[in-house]
Structure formats: C-alpha cells, structure tokens
Design a protein around this motif. Sequence first.
Motif, PDB file in Angstrom:
ATOM      1  N   LYS A  56      63.490 -37.501-104.706  1.00  0.00           N
ATOM      2  CA  LYS A  56      63.959 -38.719-104.038  1.00  0.00           C
ATOM      3  C   LYS A  56      65.121 -38.439-103.094  1.00  0.00           C
ATOM      4  CE  LYS A  56      62.251 -41.750-107.574  1.00  0.00           C
ATOM      5  NZ  LYS A  56      62.477 -42.049-108.980  1.00  0.00           N
ATOM      6  N   ARG A  57      65.510 -37.179-103.015  1.00  0.00           N
ATOM      7  CA  ARG A  57      66.571 -36.728-102.105  1.00  0.00           C
ATOM      8  C   ARG A  57      67.895 -37.453-102.336  1.00  0.00           C
ATOM      9  NH1 ARG A  57      63.856 -34.266 -96.868  1.00  0.00           N
ATOM     10  NH2 ARG A  57      62.132 -33.344 -97.960  1.00  0.00           N
ATOM     11  N   THR A  58      68.292 -37.569-103.584  1.00  0.00           N
ATOM     12  CA  THR A  58      69.595 -38.168-103.858  1.00  0.00           C
ATOM     13  C   THR A  58      70.527 -37.105-104.425  1.00  0.00           C
ATOM     14  OG1 THR A  58      68.856 -38.823-106.064  1.00  0.00           O
ATOM     15  CG2 THR A  58      68.668 -40.475-104.340  1.00  0.00           C
TER      16      THR A  58
END
Lengths: 83, 665
Positions: free
Chosen positions: B149-151
């Motif tokens: 989720k690219r967090t």
Amino acid sequence: MEGENMTLFEASKEKEYEIKNLLVEEAVTRRLQALGLNDGVRVRVLNRKKKGALIIKVRGTRLALGKHLSANIEVEEVQPCPV
Amino acid sequence: MSGIKVACVGNPNCGKTTLFNALTGAKLKVANWPGVTVEKVEGATSYEGQEITLVDTPGIYSLTCYTIEEKVTRKCVMDDDIDVILNVVDASSLERNLYLTLQLLELGKPVVLALNMMDIVKERGMEIDLHRLPEMLGDIPVVPVSAAKRTGLGVLLHAILHHYEEQKNAEYILEYPEYIEEKIAKLEVMMQAHYPDHSSRRWHAIKLLEDDEEVREEHPISVTNVVDRSYEKEIISCKYDYIEKVVKEALFYQHNKTPVTEKIDSYLTNEWLGLPLFLCIMGVVFFLTFAVGDFLKGYFEVFLGLVTNTVSEGLTTLHVSKVLTSLIVDGIITGVGGILTFLPNIFILFLALAILEDSGYMARVAYVMDSIMGHVGLSGKAFLPMILGFGCTVPALMATRALETERDRRKTMLITPFMSCSARLPIYVIFSQMFFDKKYAGLVAFSFYVIGMVVAVITAFVMNKLEKGRENDSLLIELPEYKRPNARTVFIYVWKKIKDYLTKAGTTIFIASICIWFILNFGVTGMVENPADSFGAAIGKGLVPLLKPAGLGMWQIAVALISGISAKEIVVSSFAVLFGVANANSTDGMAAILANVHAQNPAFGPLNAYCLMLFCLLYVPCVAAIATMYKESGSLKYTLKVLIFEILVAWILTTCTFQIGSLFL
C-alpha cells in the motif's frame, strides 16, 4: 532408546508435538533450524497425506515437509496449549 | 557527500522486492511464493538530496549457506560496501523472521528494521508493541510499513539516513551463556591479531564457534584450542529463547483467530481433493487462454488485414521496386503481423499465471505434487519451475536455483523445456484449427500440455532409475498466507510479458522473417519465381529423408523447424512466409495454407499435423532458453547433451506416433 521414539512422519493431523531430535544431515539440520524447527519447539500438524508430505505450523508459519524429512525428525506428542 | 548503499535483506516472501519496487520505482517481478527473486538487483532513490543505492537480494532464512540464493545474499551483505542493512520483516510471522534479524545484528553493521505487512497483523487482530520491540533489539530503528500500500516509506528512508549518519552500530543485545561468551571473546582477540582491519569480528567469532565451513576456510587460523566442538546447537537455541522472550513482550493476541488461509488449505491441500483441484485449475487456465483468447483475436485480424492492404496499395502507388515490396509485404508483415494476432491468447495465459502466482497457491502445488514427483526422484518444489515453464522456459530455468542440490537442478532443467511454453501456443492454435474439426481443436491443443508434462515426468522417472534411486531431497517449503492478488503486481507481471512478446516480434521474429523471406525467394540464380529453386528448398530437402518417417517429409517443414529454433513462433511465421499468407491466424489464411500444403503433398492430413505439433513441443527449446541453460548450468557439455537428448526424444516419439497412427488411419 532412539528406536522407541516416534517421528513426525507418524504424527496425526491436528495434534501437537514437541521436536526432540533432528536426525538429518548437517546442512539440512541448519536449514530446519533456520526455519524455526529446533529441539524443544512445539509444532501442530495442519494437514497430511497418508504416505507422504505433511504441513505443520511452527512459530507462526506453515511449512510443508517431505516424507524423508519428517521420518527423520523425532517428536513427542504433547497436550495442546490452552489459548 | 556521496550516496550510501543499502541492502534489503530478509526472509523469502516477506516483501523485499515489493518494498524495493515501491522505493525505487523499479518494476521487478513480485509474487506470493518463496524464491521469486534469485539474483541481486540494484536500484536508486533519493531522500532529502541524499542519493541512496538500494540492493534487492534473494530471500534467506539464515546467514548460513544452503542454496545458491543464500550464498548470493550472504556474499552481498558480507563483501559489498553495504553501509546500512535494511532488514525487511514479515510482521505477521515475527517469531521466525527475527531469527535472521538477530544474526544481522551480530554483524555489527547499522541495521534498520522495516516491519512489513502490518495490515495483515491488524486484520488478524494482533498488536505489536512498537516501543518494546526496538528496545529489545538494541534500539535500532523499527519502522512499520506496508510495501503493497506504499505507506511508511518516507519514514523508513528518513530512519535509514539518520541511522547511517549517527554511525551507531547495533548493540549486542543477545548475551550467550558465560562459557560461550568467553570463547567468543578469545576468538575475537585472535581475529583482531590476524585481521586487524576486519569488521564484524563478533559475527566471525560466532561463526567459527559454529564451525561454519566458509568462514573457517576464509580465515585459516588455528582455533582448535578454543573451538573444541561445534557450539552451533547452543547458539541457535539461545537465539530462539531470546526471540520467544521478545515475542512474549512485544506481540499480543497472536492466537486470536484461525487464519482464513488454514480454512482454504483444508480444501486445496486436502489429501484427496488436492490433486483434482489442481488439475481443474490448470484446465480452467488453458480453457480461458484458448477460448477467450480466440474471441478477442477477431478484432486483431480486422486491424491486421487493414494494415496489409493499406501498405500493399501504398507501395504500389509509390512504384516501389518489386523486391522491396515483396520484402515488406511477404516478409515483414506476414512474418511479424501473424505473430501479433496471438497477443490475446498470450495475454490471457499470463494474466492467469500472474493471478495464480500472486495468490499464494504456487507453494501448495509443490505440496500437492510432492508424492508424484517423489516417484521420479524429485521433490514437489521442482514442480514450480515446471509450472513457470507454461509461461516461458527462460525464467523457469532460472527458478531452478531455488532447488537445494545441483543434481536436482540439472534434472529439472532437463525436463522443464518439455513444459509447453507460450511461444508454442501459436503453433497449436494454427494447426489444430486448420486440420481438426472446430469442436476438437481446443482438445487437440490442450493435449500437448498434458503430453509435455507426461514426457517430463517419464524422463525424470527414467533418470531416477538410471541413478538407481539415490536418496532424493525432501520437500521443504514455506506456505505463505493466501491473499487477494494485488492489481499493481499482476499488471506489472502481465505488462512485462506482453512487452517481451512485442519486443520479440520486433527483433527476433522481424529479423528471422527477413532471413526466411531471403532464403525462400533467392537461389543461386538470384531472385527466383518458384520457391522450390531457392536456397531454403536446398537446405530443407537435405533433411527430408530424416523427417519422412515422422510424417514430416516436406522441405518446407524442415525450413520451418530450423528457423523455429530462433523462437518457436517462427514456425508459424515461416509457414506464412512460405505460402505467402498475410495473416496465418485467420480463416482465409488457414485455408490458403491448407490448399498450398495439399498442393505440395496431398497426403498431408490431421495425423501429419498432429506429428508436426508434437515435434514442435518436444524438439530443442529456443535460442534464448538454450543460452539460459548454458548460463545456469555453466557447462557446455551438459547443454549439448540436453539438446541431443531432446531432439532424439522428439524424433522417436513423433515417428512412433506417425507409424502407429498410420496403421489405423
């Protein structure tokens, strides 16, 4: 004494066992230990084929083990941990 | 200040490559089974003006060397000028992952921990104490991220830079019992004396105490007075005891829910249902490939027909010379264009494979197939490269690196080319539709996938008998959590394959089409009217006596088969060029080829066509696959042996099929 112990290969589904002894060659022992299968650890059999591989849960991960491996891992049945 | 170099290290399938892709913008292949990455890859990113070189490594469980990938990673971490180790950890199986972390900490290099898959942790109702965990790991930065989720990526990069600038090396949080610590101290002194500028002395001392072969060979100092035996077992249990303590203090509600994965597995890895379900799944994959692919193909055909007509008319109005027109229309458009019409089939096949790979099912296939593979002396794990072989033989051969022994690798590399790759698909589509009733065409095409698998298994069986059943390596694979395939991952996977296919059409197939056009349109006398006088015919005719017993006694087939070695699709291209058909993959095109074939050889019927497809399935893989095989095995002798073996198998089986079939038909 060694001959009397049961191996993981004889283990039944959904029961819990404690690893007693790894009777495989050194390189494989190292591999198994790196995967969390060292002496004294508890494992639960999730699924198995009658004459073949089985799936165990150890240290929160699932491992599939072939017959040659499981037949050389000595275990002892233990009562499941109350969660 | 020059950039810093960071190595992504972690257990297989913990999301190193996903994180690497997210940080560097690379598009490396990701999938949900252990062992996807087999080589180290470098990429670059920057944070607040600082250049950061990231190195993605194959997953490892430990810093001992067992498989080729582990050696690659260990070498990278040890030798290269790595400034910071980014230890990627699957937070949902913290207990197992921390074992490697403890070893990395002992190296004495700065370590940053990325806790990946925090979303799964939350989903399962687990909680991780983010204050206690770093405390127990020597105060290294611990950053929760979700690579998918690219967090948390910015925080992670900040932590890496900050930790590097502080130059604070990891503290030794884990103390062994006194008798071991004493020995470690003595060994450290000895290391200091012999190798004054050696970093990570403590790690080397511990490895010497564990009697690690490689470290011992690299440091031939006499330590026998200290290392009287291997203390490996004690050292390992100390580590696990410590991890259990960490988990107890930092991880909560571990047993809250039975994971969905175990419920799904009760069907998919069921003793009786497992195999039938696997066959059904593969059946559906190929059904979709042929059925849906064919449906979409119609649109491509219309487009291609339009291009051919426009170009051909354009060239005529421009009064372009006859040779050039022929080259463009008969050579390039015919050869390359025909291949492009198979794009829908290829697309569907790779889409299905991508979804399978990303769902987590692949590792289960290794378990399900273990019994069958056991009979032929291989472990179920050897079946994974074979499934990848349905897509393309080249990555399949590379995937054999995950196998434990060189013997198993070579055996698997020998049989993998028999798995029918996507390049062979156009051949089946064309010839099965041309010579068989529409109702059975799909079944005929499907039969080659089954035959390929059967030949592969029988080959392994015979090899096993020849080796007199030497003890085979047992299956050992981690079964990952099932997950919904990630759209981005699947897209990258499929897009790369499509791009490869288009590139191949633009390069290999383009050049091969020109070559084929040349050898078929030119002879000793220059440009010839009748292809039978061409160079190609001369070459092909030499091979006709050999191919005749197999039902393939036409010089055109010989030419097609030879050119097919450059890429299997070219068998179709050459037929198109040979018979001057613009779009071989259309109803008209097929009728034209059929008429031409019958004009040359009226007896050429379904049996011959079946033999042709069978031969194409089994004879040597394409040049790219041969080169990969040579690179992976490192042996020219082995590669040549495999090629000769495969040609022999193809010829013998095809000949038998034709001779026996002729008795009945």
